[in-house]
Design a protein around this motif. Structure first.
Motif, PDB file in Angstrom:
ATOM      1  N   GLY A  18       0.726  -1.247   0.000  1.00 14.59           N
ATOM      2  CA  GLY A  18       0.000   0.000   0.000  1.00 14.59           C
ATOM      3  C   GLY A  18       0.750   1.289   0.000  1.00 14.59           C
ATOM      4  O   GLY A  18       1.235   1.718   1.002  1.00 14.59           O
ATOM      5  N   VAL A  19       0.844   1.981  -1.118  1.00 15.74           N
ATOM      6  CA  VAL A  19       1.213   3.386  -1.173  1.00 15.74           C
ATOM      7  C   VAL A  19       0.196   4.035  -2.082  1.00 15.74           C
ATOM      8  O   VAL A  19      -0.025   3.569  -3.168  1.00 15.74           O
ATOM      9  CB  VAL A  19       2.619   3.580  -1.769  1.00 15.74           C
ATOM     10  CG1 VAL A  19       2.981   5.037  -1.750  1.00 15.74           C
ATOM     11  CG2 VAL A  19       3.633   2.762  -1.022  1.00 15.74           C
ATOM     12  N   PRO A  35      -2.472  12.037   4.220  1.00 15.96           N
ATOM     13  CA  PRO A  35      -1.186  12.651   4.564  1.00 15.96           C
ATOM     14  C   PRO A  35      -0.875  13.906   3.771  1.00 15.96           C
ATOM     15  O   PRO A  35      -0.183  14.797   4.271  1.00 15.96           O
ATOM     16  CB  PRO A  35      -0.181  11.533   4.247  1.00 15.96           C
ATOM     17  CG  PRO A  35      -0.965  10.278   4.369  1.00 15.96           C
ATOM     18  CD  PRO A  35      -2.335  10.613   3.884  1.00 15.96           C
ATOM     19  N   ALA A  36      -1.363  14.002   2.519  1.00 14.67           N
ATOM     20  CA  ALA A  36      -1.074  15.190   1.717  1.00 14.67           C
ATOM     21  C   ALA A  36      -1.654  16.455   2.337  1.00 14.67           C
ATOM     22  O   ALA A  36      -1.263  17.564   1.964  1.00 14.67           O
ATOM     23  CB  ALA A  36      -1.619  15.020   0.297  1.00 14.67           C
ATOM     24  N   GLU A  37      -2.573  16.315   3.305  1.00 16.49           N
ATOM     25  CA  GLU A  37      -3.158  17.482   3.957  1.00 16.49           C
ATOM     26  C   GLU A  37      -2.306  18.009   5.103  1.00 16.49           C
ATOM     27  O   GLU A  37      -2.592  19.065   5.661  1.00 16.49           O
ATOM     28  CB  GLU A  37      -4.554  17.155   4.470  1.00 16.49           C
ATOM     29  CG  GLU A  37      -5.543  16.848   3.348  1.00 16.49           C
ATOM     30  CD  GLU A  37      -6.976  16.875   3.837  1.00 16.49           C
ATOM     31  OE1 GLU A  37      -7.379  17.905   4.406  1.00 16.49           O
ATOM     32  OE2 GLU A  37      -7.670  15.875   3.653  1.00 16.49           O
ATOM     33  N   VAL A  38      -1.245  17.267   5.468  1.00 20.25           N
ATOM     34  CA  VAL A  38      -0.354  17.745   6.530  1.00 20.25           C
ATOM     35  C   VAL A  38       1.073  17.884   6.028  1.00 20.25           C
ATOM     36  O   VAL A  38       2.011  18.014   6.815  1.00 20.25           O
ATOM     37  CB  VAL A  38      -0.405  16.807   7.759  1.00 20.25           C
ATOM     38  CG1 VAL A  38      -1.777  16.866   8.413  1.00 20.25           C
ATOM     39  CG2 VAL A  38      -0.035  15.380   7.398  1.00 20.25           C
ATOM     40  N   GLN A  48       3.519   8.210  -0.290  1.00 23.70           N
ATOM     41  CA  GLN A  48       2.594   7.858   0.794  1.00 23.70           C
ATOM     42  C   GLN A  48       2.372   6.363   0.843  1.00 23.70           C
ATOM     43  O   GLN A  48       2.279   5.702  -0.186  1.00 23.70           O
ATOM     44  CB  GLN A  48       1.255   8.560   0.579  1.00 23.70           C
ATOM     45  CG  GLN A  48       0.189   8.151   1.606  1.00 23.70           C
ATOM     46  CD  GLN A  48      -1.104   8.892   1.393  1.00 23.70           C
ATOM     47  OE1 GLN A  48      -1.112  10.121   1.431  1.00 23.70           O
ATOM     48  NE2 GLN A  48      -2.185   8.175   1.167  1.00 23.70           N
ATOM     49  N   VAL A  49       2.299   5.836   2.043  1.00 26.84           N
ATOM     50  CA  VAL A  49       2.036   4.418   2.276  1.00 26.84           C
ATOM     51  C   VAL A  49       0.734   4.270   3.042  1.00 26.84           C
ATOM     52  O   VAL A  49       0.523   4.971   4.032  1.00 26.84           O
ATOM     53  CB  VAL A  49       3.178   3.768   3.092  1.00 26.84           C
ATOM     54  CG1 VAL A  49       2.867   2.310   3.401  1.00 26.84           C
ATOM     55  CG2 VAL A  49       4.503   3.887   2.366  1.00 26.84           C
ATOM     56  N   ASP A  50      -0.114   3.388   2.572  1.00 26.57           N
ATOM     57  CA  ASP A  50      -1.364   3.078   3.274  1.00 26.57           C
ATOM     58  C   ASP A  50      -1.357   1.592   3.578  1.00 26.57           C
ATOM     59  O   ASP A  50      -1.424   0.765   2.681  1.00 26.57           O
ATOM     60  CB  ASP A  50      -2.574   3.453   2.412  1.00 26.57           C
ATOM     61  CG  ASP A  50      -3.887   3.146   3.106  1.00 26.57           C
ATOM     62  OD1 ASP A  50      -3.849   2.826   4.313  1.00 26.57           O
ATOM     63  OD2 ASP A  50      -4.941   3.221   2.462  1.00 26.57           O
ATOM     64  N   LEU A  51      -1.261   1.242   4.856  1.00 22.87           N
ATOM     65  CA  LEU A  51      -1.198  -0.158   5.243  1.00 22.87           C
ATOM     66  C   LEU A  51      -2.562  -0.824   5.299  1.00 22.87           C
ATOM     67  O   LEU A  51      -2.672  -1.983   5.678  1.00 22.87           O
ATOM     68  CB  LEU A  51      -0.501  -0.290   6.602  1.00 22.87           C
ATOM     69  CG  LEU A  51       0.964   0.150   6.605  1.00 22.87           C
ATOM     70  CD1 LEU A  51       1.569  -0.038   7.981  1.00 22.87           C
ATOM     71  CD2 LEU A  51       1.753  -0.596   5.551  1.00 22.87           C
ATOM     72  N   ARG A 113      -1.482   5.060   7.746  1.00 20.17           N
ATOM     73  CA  ARG A 113      -0.927   5.863   6.662  1.00 20.17           C
ATOM     74  C   ARG A 113       0.389   6.501   7.062  1.00 20.17           C
ATOM     75  O   ARG A 113       0.579   6.941   8.194  1.00 20.17           O
ATOM     76  CB  ARG A 113      -1.931   6.942   6.248  1.00 20.17           C
ATOM     77  CG  ARG A 113      -3.262   6.362   5.835  1.00 20.17           C
ATOM     78  CD  ARG A 113      -4.327   7.433   5.696  1.00 20.17           C
ATOM     79  NE  ARG A 113      -5.655   6.819   5.603  1.00 20.17           N
ATOM     80  CZ  ARG A 113      -6.779   7.490   5.665  1.00 20.17           C
ATOM     81  NH1 ARG A 113      -6.769   8.801   5.837  1.00 20.17           N
ATOM     82  NH2 ARG A 113      -7.939   6.870   5.573  1.00 20.17           N
ATOM     83  N   PHE A 114       1.266   6.561   6.086  1.00 18.02           N
ATOM     84  CA  PHE A 114       2.595   7.100   6.304  1.00 18.02           C
ATOM     85  C   PHE A 114       3.002   7.858   5.057  1.00 18.02           C
ATOM     86  O   PHE A 114       2.659   7.462   3.944  1.00 18.02           O
ATOM     87  CB  PHE A 114       3.574   5.954   6.569  1.00 18.02           C
ATOM     88  CG  PHE A 114       5.025   6.336   6.478  1.00 18.02           C
ATOM     89  CD1 PHE A 114       5.695   6.827   7.580  1.00 18.02           C
ATOM     90  CD2 PHE A 114       5.713   6.178   5.292  1.00 18.02           C
ATOM     91  CE1 PHE A 114       7.039   7.168   7.499  1.00 18.02           C
ATOM     92  CE2 PHE A 114       7.054   6.518   5.191  1.00 18.02           C
ATOM     93  CZ  PHE A 114       7.715   7.022   6.299  1.00 18.02           C
TER      94      PHE A 114
END
Length: 456
Positions: A18-19, A35-38, A48-51, A113-114
Motif C-alpha cells: 500500500g502506497v 497525509p497530503a493534507e499535513v 505515501q504508504v497506506d497499510l 498511513r505514512f
C-alpha cells in the motif's frame, strides 16, 4: 533475475501492498485526513504508504504474494496484519527497536498511513518531513520521541490533525508554517499529475524533477524539466509498478520496437527504437567515449547509426542447448535504412568466420537478421510462432507493439540455466511466468512506463 523480483515482492509485503498518494482525492479512503493534507504544498517529492488500502487491491496483493512464507504464516494466524509483518522485519536484533513489543508498544497507537516528503529550505537545499497517522496522540508522541532519541539524531515530533510529523528541529517552524500556508493537497500541479494515472492502484508517488534538480548540491549542468508520477497495483496474477513522465523535453525515445515479433522460443529479449537517430543526436556529446572503440572496430558514426537502425531487438533462445545448461543462442533483428552498411558493420564487430564469433546473418528487405546458429536464424526470419502469441508475454508487455523500449524475461529458463531453486521462497519463485518493462512515448518528453511481474 528472479532474486530482485523476490526482493521487490518482499518489500511490497512489508508495506502490506500500500502506497496511495492519490487515494484520498479519488475516494479511496473512507474518511479522515490524507497525509497530503499535513505536508507542505511546496514539497518537491512525495510518497505515501497506506497499510490498509482498498479492498480490491489489498485482496489482489495478498493473492499475488500468497506463496511467500511470510504471507502463509500471516494468513494461518487469522486476520493478517501487514503492520505486524512489517514490524518483525524492522525491529530485528541489533537495531534500536529490538526491545519494542509490537502488540504492547505500537499497535495501540499506530495508524495505517505514512508519508515522506522532500521540502525546500529557505537557506537552500531540502529537508525531510515524515508523517505518521496515529490513533492515540499521547502514546504516539511519547513512543516516537523515544525512538527518535535512539537514532542519535535530533528530531522534533509534532502532533497535527491525527498525524505525528517528524522534522529536524531547524526545519520544524518553517515547515509547519508552509503547511498552514497551503498543504500539498491544494497544489494544483500535484493533483493534476496524479490524475493522469487514473486508478493509482495500491501505490503512488510524485516528484517535480525540475524543482528537485534546483535544490540538489550537485545540480546537473543542463536544464532539467518536467515531473514524474508512479503507481503500484496488483491483480491476482500481475504486479505492475509504473508511471508517467510529464514535460521532460525531448528524451529521444520515439518510434516502436516490437519484441512481440521475435520467435516464441525466445526467453529473454531487449528492444529499442530509433537508435540510429539517437546516435546522430547524441554523438557529439558521446564522441569522447565512443571514438576509440569505433576506431578499434574499424567503424564510424554512420556505421553505428546503421547498425542500431529504426528498430533493434536482441533475443536469447530457449534452445535444447540452453535447457541442458549450455550457452543460450543469441539473435538480432534490425530494421534499418542502410541494411548493407549495417551487415558490414556487424561482420566487423563479430570478426571473420574462421576466428570470430559463430554468427550467421540474412537480409530480407530492410531487415537484418543475425544469430549464433542457423536454426535460430531461421526462426528469427520466419518464426512459426511469435512472442506476441505468448499470454505471459502479453500480460508483461501489453503495449509491446507501441513501446519505444522493452525488456522481457521468462524466469523458467533462467532458473533452469542458473540452477537456482528459490530456497525457502521456491513456491513463489516457481510460479513466476514473465518479467517485463516497457516505455511508450506519447510525445517529446512525455510517455508512460511500466515494470510488470506475471505469475500463474
Amino acid at each position: 533475475l528472479a532474486l530482485p523480483v523476490l526482493v521487490l515482492a518482499l518489500a511490497l509485503l512489508v508495506t502490506g501492498g500500500g502506497v496511495a498518494a492519490a487515494g484520498y482525492y479519488l475516494g479511496w479512503f473512507g474518511g479522515g485526513r490524507g497525509p497530503a493534507e499535513v505536508v507542505p504544498g511546496t514539497a518537491v517529492s512525495y510518497l505515501q504508504v497506506d497499510l490498509d488500502p482498498s479492498l480490491v487491491q489489498k485482496a489482489s496483493a495478498w493473492q499475488f504474494l500468497r506463496d511467500l512464507p511470510q504471507v502463509k504464516e500471516a494468513v494461518a494466524s487469522g486476520r493478517p496484519d501487514p503492520k505486524a509483518i512489517a514490524w518483525k522485519l524492522l525491529a530485528v536484533p541489533g537495531t534500536p527497536l529490538e526491545d519494542v513489543d509490537y502488540a504492547r508498544d505500537v499497535q495501540p497507537w499506530l495508524g495505517d498511513r505514512f508519508a515522506v516528503a522532500a521540502v525546500p529550505r529557505q537557506a537552500g537545499g531540502a529537508g525531510g518531513l515524515f508523517a505518521v497517522q496515529v490513533r492515540d496522540e499521547a502514546k504516539a508522541a511519547a513512543a516516537l520521541r523515544d525512538w527518535a532519541g535512539r537514532t542519535g539524531q535530533a528530531w522534533d515530533v509534532t502532533i497535527r490533525d491525527g498525524y505525528a510529523l517528524l522534522t529536524e528541529p531547524a526545519d520544524t517552524r518553517a515547515f509547519l508554517g508552509q503547511v498552514d500556508a497551503g498543504p500539498l493537497s491544494s497544489n494544483a500541479t500535484f493533483t493534476a499529475d496524479l490524475a493522469t494515472l487514473g486508478d493509482p492502484g495500491v501505490a503512488a508517488g510524485w516528484i517535480d524533477l525540475a524543482a528537485a534538480a534546483r535544490l540538489a548540491e550537485d545540480a546537473p549542468a543542463g536544464p532539467v524539466q518536467g515531473r514524474a508520477v508512479v503507481s503500484l497495483g496488483f491483480t491476482a496474477d500481475t504486479m505492475t509498478f509504473g508511471g508517467r513522465l510529464i514535460g521532460l523535453g525531448d528524451t529521444g525515445l520515439t518510434g516502436a520496437a516490437d519484441l512481440g515479433a521475435l520467435p516464441a522460443s525466445t526467453w529473454a529479449g531487449l528492444g529499442f527504437a530509433d537508435g540510429g537517430s539517437a546516435v546522430e543526436k547524441l554523438f557529439p556529446t558521446m564522441e569522447a567515449y565512443l571514438r576509440d572503440w569505433l576506431t578499434g572496430a574499424g567503424l564510424d558514426e554512420a556505421d553505428l547509426a546503421a547498425l542500431l537502425g529504426r528498430s533493434f531487438s536482441v533475443g536469447l533462445s530457449s534452445s535444447d542447448t540452453a535447457a541442458e545448461g549450455g550457452m543460450p543462442e543469441v539473435g538480432l533483428r534490425i530494421e534499418t535504412d542502410d541494411v548493407a552498411r549495417a551487415r558490414a558493420a556487424l561482420e566487423k564487430l563479430v570478426g571473420p568466420p574462421e576466428g570470430g564469433l559463430p554468427v550467421t546473418s540474412r537480409v530480407e528487405g530492410d531487415v537484418l537478421f543475425a544469430a549464433t546458429s542457423a536454426p535460430y536464424l531461421g526462426e528469427l526470419a520466419s518464426p512459426p510462432a511469435t512472442l506476441g502469441t505468448d499470454p505471459a508475454f502479453v500480460k508483461a508487455l501489453p503495449d509491446h507493439a507501441r513501446a519505444s523500449f522493452s525488456l522481457f524475461v521468462n524466469p523458467v529458463p533462467v532458473l533452469r540455466l542458473t540452477g537456482w531453486s528459490g530456497g525457502e521462497n521456491a513456491e513463489f519463485v516457481g510460479a513466476l511466468r514473465g518479467i517485463g518493462a516497457e516505455y511508450v512515448a506519447e510525445g517529446p518528453g512525455s510517455g508512460s512506463w511500466a515494470f510488470r511481474v506475471v505469475r500463474d
